[in-house]
Motif scaffolding. Structure first.
Motif, PDB file in Angstrom:
ATOM      1  N   ASP A 124       0.762  -1.231   0.010  1.00 40.09           N
ATOM      2  CA  ASP A 124      -0.108  -0.087   0.091  1.00 40.09           C
ATOM      3  C   ASP A 124       0.848   1.277   0.054  1.00 40.09           C
ATOM      4  O   ASP A 124       0.442   2.234  -0.807  1.00 40.09           O
ATOM      5  CB  ASP A 124      -0.989  -0.061   1.194  1.00 40.09           C
ATOM      6  CG  ASP A 124      -2.059  -1.035   1.329  1.00 40.09           C
ATOM      7  OD1 ASP A 124      -2.972  -0.789   0.417  1.00 40.09           O
ATOM      8  OD2 ASP A 124      -1.810  -2.079   1.827  1.00 40.09           O
ATOM      9  N   ASN A 152       0.740   4.370  -2.791  1.00 37.89           N
ATOM     10  CA  ASN A 152       0.633   5.852  -2.305  1.00 37.89           C
ATOM     11  C   ASN A 152       1.758   6.607  -2.844  1.00 37.89           C
ATOM     12  O   ASN A 152       1.427   7.862  -3.095  1.00 37.89           O
ATOM     13  CB  ASN A 152       0.593   5.685  -0.771  1.00 37.89           C
ATOM     14  CG  ASN A 152      -0.901   5.132  -0.343  1.00 37.89           C
ATOM     15  OD1 ASN A 152      -1.839   5.231  -1.079  1.00 37.89           O
ATOM     16  ND2 ASN A 152      -0.804   4.917   0.987  1.00 37.89           N
ATOM     17  N   GLN A 153       3.020   6.293  -2.636  1.00 28.65           N
ATOM     18  CA  GLN A 153       4.060   7.016  -3.261  1.00 28.65           C
ATOM     19  C   GLN A 153       4.066   7.157  -4.656  1.00 28.65           C
ATOM     20  O   GLN A 153       4.153   8.502  -5.299  1.00 28.65           O
ATOM     21  CB  GLN A 153       5.487   6.255  -2.977  1.00 28.65           C
ATOM     22  CG  GLN A 153       6.027   6.221  -1.495  1.00 28.65           C
ATOM     23  CD  GLN A 153       7.194   5.935  -1.370  1.00 28.65           C
ATOM     24  OE1 GLN A 153       8.065   5.513  -2.284  1.00 28.65           O
ATOM     25  NE2 GLN A 153       7.600   5.373   0.050  1.00 28.65           N
ATOM     26  N   LYS A 185       1.118   7.398  -6.510  1.00 27.71           N
ATOM     27  CA  LYS A 185       0.190   8.405  -6.605  1.00 27.71           C
ATOM     28  C   LYS A 185       0.746   9.886  -6.377  1.00 27.71           C
ATOM     29  O   LYS A 185       0.454  10.948  -6.966  1.00 27.71           O
ATOM     30  CB  LYS A 185      -0.955   8.035  -5.745  1.00 27.71           C
ATOM     31  CG  LYS A 185      -1.714   6.667  -5.846  1.00 27.71           C
ATOM     32  CD  LYS A 185      -2.832   6.362  -5.004  1.00 27.71           C
ATOM     33  CE  LYS A 185      -3.569   5.083  -5.195  1.00 27.71           C
ATOM     34  NZ  LYS A 185      -4.305   4.802  -4.056  1.00 27.71           N
ATOM     35  N   SER A 186       1.179   9.859  -5.188  1.00 28.74           N
ATOM     36  CA  SER A 186       1.608  11.312  -4.711  1.00 28.74           C
ATOM     37  C   SER A 186       2.778  11.747  -5.640  1.00 28.74           C
ATOM     38  O   SER A 186       3.106  13.156  -5.439  1.00 28.74           O
ATOM     39  CB  SER A 186       2.230  11.251  -3.361  1.00 28.74           C
ATOM     40  OG  SER A 186       3.119  10.251  -2.925  1.00 28.74           O
ATOM     41  N   GLU A 227       3.943  13.166   1.312  1.00 32.78           N
ATOM     42  CA  GLU A 227       2.810  14.024   1.077  1.00 32.78           C
ATOM     43  C   GLU A 227       3.341  15.462   0.115  1.00 32.78           C
ATOM     44  O   GLU A 227       2.628  16.195   0.069  1.00 32.78           O
ATOM     45  CB  GLU A 227       2.157  14.371   2.185  1.00 32.78           C
ATOM     46  CG  GLU A 227       1.511  13.270   2.898  1.00 32.78           C
ATOM     47  CD  GLU A 227       0.599  13.600   4.367  1.00 32.78           C
ATOM     48  OE1 GLU A 227       1.073  14.593   4.761  1.00 32.78           O
ATOM     49  OE2 GLU A 227      -0.115  12.674   4.857  1.00 32.78           O
ATOM     50  N   LEU A 264      -4.610  13.861  -1.379  1.00 34.94           N
ATOM     51  CA  LEU A 264      -3.293  13.610  -0.877  1.00 34.94           C
ATOM     52  C   LEU A 264      -2.780  14.571  -0.216  1.00 34.94           C
ATOM     53  O   LEU A 264      -2.512  14.320   1.127  1.00 34.94           O
ATOM     54  CB  LEU A 264      -2.647  13.032  -2.078  1.00 34.94           C
ATOM     55  CG  LEU A 264      -3.084  11.579  -2.823  1.00 34.94           C
ATOM     56  CD1 LEU A 264      -2.063  11.421  -3.797  1.00 34.94           C
ATOM     57  CD2 LEU A 264      -2.844  10.558  -1.881  1.00 34.94           C
TER      58      LEU A 264
END
Length: 410
Positions: free
Chosen positions: A82, A86-87, A89-90, A248, A293
């Motif tokens: 996960d 997330n990395q 995507k961001s 983030e 995000l």
């Protein structure tokens, strides 16, 4: 399936017949990979293609462009990944913005990105638990949508198989002056599954496609489980990252202004064709995904709209007419947005030209703020150098690979 198996099957040993088989790990205690020089990698991959549909070469035309940069992202979507997703995507827009500065012979590059997921038990066993999420595309909103569609589950992670599938099922640039890169990330032994990772990586190297491996975990463990070996055979770099590190982004004084300009530039898009409205909605949805995000990620995405890499000629009339991919003479009334239906050609041209002038001015403002934001972020990163993330290692490697192929950064 986190059983830390270390299997290896030589390419020449896979031909009992032409039946499509389910990919599976070898028995525990299999030997460490050894050289497979007795079979050429091309011949080995041909044999594998007799058994697995997703290893059969794709038909059709292939591009030939010295300015083309192609990235294939192969991401492990098993249970523990996960953080990796997330990395991705961001950090997508940070990577895009850096690549918007790339050029070759003084010309702006063309960018295509493909996305694969592997190691997800929701996928078909006969496919090796592999899915091509999107083929090579320059549609960055589509790529963002694809990344946000990923979920984790299971898994059985077969690196050789997914590399082989990306080699044979994507339309790679035939020009050896272009830049062709695979980035594969995961956290299980690199040599699992029935498709030889050695054969796949050698096949990539022979085709001038660089395999870069990214192990999600301790550097030494990645070496011991053959991730470094894969990069060496594939002519690429090996990295280890902390896939659970939060990414983030860095807040800057320019974020709010960029997001305000993003709202304004969105109003300059003029959807046309059957998919125009849906693609405009996709654009809005990806703005929302980025904003969900963090504010820095939303600002990075906004900055991307100031570059030439973000274009929408397949659904936006401003870009389409500018790039001459469509003419008003051939555009039927039902393919126009509601506000332009029934308008004369002159009225439509006037409307589109007004939107173009607005967009050009906004792009210039976004580009200027984007450069200032980049400088701010780079300074902060130098002050707080720490663990490497997916985006950080891709950006680091891109500069190395670009220089080797005579691409530069402005």
């Amino acid at each position: 399936m986190k059983n830390r198996l270390l299997p290896f099957l030589a390419a020449a040993s896979i031909l009992p017949g032409s039946t499509v088989l389910e990919a599976r790990p070898a028995a525990a205690g299999s030997p460490e990979p050894g050289p497979i020089r007795e079979v050429s990698p091309g011949k080995a991959m041909e044999k594998y293609a007799l058994q697995y549909d997703n290893l059969k070469p794709v038909d059709g035309r292939f591009p030939s462009d010295y300015r083309l940069v192609q990235l294939a992202l192969l991401l492990d979507t098993s249970n523990s990944m996960d953080g990796l997703i997330n990395q991705a995507k961001s950090q997508l827009w940070r990577i895009v913005n850096e690549m918007s500065h790339m050029h070759k012979r003084g010309e702006q590059i063309r960018l295509q990105v493909a996305l694969y997921e592997y190691g997800n038990n929701s996928l078909s066993p006969a496919s090796g638990y592999i899915r091509q999420v999107t083929p090579f595309t320059g549609d960055l909103d589509l790529l963002s949508e694809a990344l946000f569609s990923l979920t984790t589950n299971g898994g059985s992670e077969y690196c050789g198989h997914v590399i082989g599938s990306s080699l044979n099922r994507l339309r790679w640039n035939s020009s050896r002056e272009g830049l062709k890169l695979i980035y594969i990330a995961g956290n299980e032994p690199f040599n699992q599954g029935e498709v030889s990772c050695d054969a796949a990586c050698r096949w990539a190297a022979e085709r001038d496609i660089t395999v870069n491996t990214i192990y999600c975990g301790d550097y030494r463990t990645g070496v011991d489980t053959f991730w470094k070996r894969g990069a060496e055979i594939g002519g690429g770099s090996y990295f280890s990252i902390d896939s659970d590190m939060a990414t983030e982004g860095i807040v800057t004084p320019y974020d709010q202004d960029l997001m305000m300009l993003n709202s304004r530039i969105n109003k300059t898009y003029v959807p046309y064709g059957r998919e125009g409205k849906a693609r405009q909605e996709r654009q809005t949805k990806q703005d929302m995904n980025a904003a969900a995000l963090s504010a820095p990620v939303a600002a990075e995405r906004a900055a991307s709209k100031g570059s030439k890499l973000y274009e929408a000629s397949r659904w936006d009339l401003v870009d389409a007419l500018d790039r001459k991919t469509v003419t008003l003479e051939k555009l039927e009334g039902e393919n126009l947005p509601h506000e332009l239906k029934g308008k004369s050609r002159k009225e439509i041209e006037s409307h589109v030209e007004k939107k173009k002038l607005e967009r050009d001015a906004l792009k210039q403002q976004i580009s200027e703020l984007g450069r200032k934001r980049d400088a701010w972020v780079q300074q902060k990163e130098r002050q707080s150098a720490g663990s490497m993330s997916l985006g950080a290692v891709i950006l680091k490697d891109l500069h190395t690979r670009a220089a080797a192929k005579n691409f530069g950064f402005r």
